[in-house]
Design an enzyme around this catalytic site. Structure first.
Site, PDB file in Angstrom:
ATOM      1  N   ILE A  44      -2.870   0.019  -1.637  1.00 24.02           N
ATOM      2  CA  ILE A  44      -2.605  -0.573  -2.947  1.00 24.02           C
ATOM      3  C   ILE A  44      -1.087  -0.706  -3.099  1.00 24.02           C
ATOM      4  O   ILE A  44      -0.386   0.308  -3.221  1.00 24.02           O
ATOM      5  CB  ILE A  44      -3.188   0.322  -4.071  1.00 24.02           C
ATOM      6  N   GLU A  56      -5.372   5.573   3.594  1.00 22.47           N
ATOM      7  CA  GLU A  56      -5.795   6.939   3.947  1.00 22.47           C
ATOM      8  C   GLU A  56      -5.648   7.877   2.756  1.00 22.47           C
ATOM      9  O   GLU A  56      -6.536   8.680   2.456  1.00 22.47           O
ATOM     10  CB  GLU A  56      -4.947   7.474   5.115  1.00 22.47           C
ATOM     11  N   CYS A  87       0.578   6.532   8.772  1.00 20.90           N
ATOM     12  CA  CYS A  87       2.031   6.738   8.674  1.00 20.90           C
ATOM     13  C   CYS A  87       2.323   8.235   8.564  1.00 20.90           C
ATOM     14  O   CYS A  87       1.414   9.056   8.398  1.00 20.90           O
ATOM     15  CB  CYS A  87       2.586   5.986   7.467  1.00 20.90           C
TER      16      CYS A  87
END
Ligand code: THU
Length: 131
Positions: A44, A56, A87
């Site tokens: 988002i 995630e 990440c």
């Protein structure tokens, strides 16, 4: 394996909801909790780029905020066509709630990769380090 395929299907479904007007890079994730439930998430984005939330963490925060305490596995897919790995921030957040499980990835050739959190996030900083 059937359970992992199911998790990947859920991640792909969630990817359809990605809000990505800035990157056009869509990500979907699905977490399996210790209690056996699946929670999904998408990325988002935000006009203030740093406020973006990865798929995630969206999935994980949904699970934890519904009373789940631990996740066992997480599946991640993206629109890139290639395997997409979490990440650094997401690796840290996943490590907080996942002890032994697997991360499952699929590319657009239908190839599936399964790895342990420890493989992509060794020597992590955990709450045990705080005592
Ligand atoms: N992103 C995720 O949602 N998960 C990842 O594993 C990698 C990156 C998102 C953040 C941003 O919306 C877009 O992908 C490009 O970085």
């Amino acid at each position: 394996m059937d359970q992992y395929k199911q998790l990947l299907i859920k991640a792909k479904e969630a990817m359809a909801y990605a809000y990505t007007p800035y990157s056009n890079f869509n990500v979907g994730a699905a977490v399996l909790t210790k209690s056996g439930k699946i929670y999904t998430g998408c990325n988002i984005e935000n006009a203030s780029y740093g406020a973006t939330n990865c798929a995630e963490r969206t999935a994980l925060f949904k699970a934890i905020s519904e009373g789940e305490k631990e996740i066992t596995d997480i599946a991640v897919v993206s629109s890139s066509g290639d395997f997409t790995y979490p990440c650094g921030i997401c690796r840290q957040v996943i490590a907080e709630f996942m002890k032994e499980g697997n991360l499952i990835f699929e590319n657009n050739k239908g190839e599936i990769k399964i790895i342990k959190l420890n493989e992509i996030f060794p020597y992590s900083f955990t709450k045990e380090d705080l005592i």
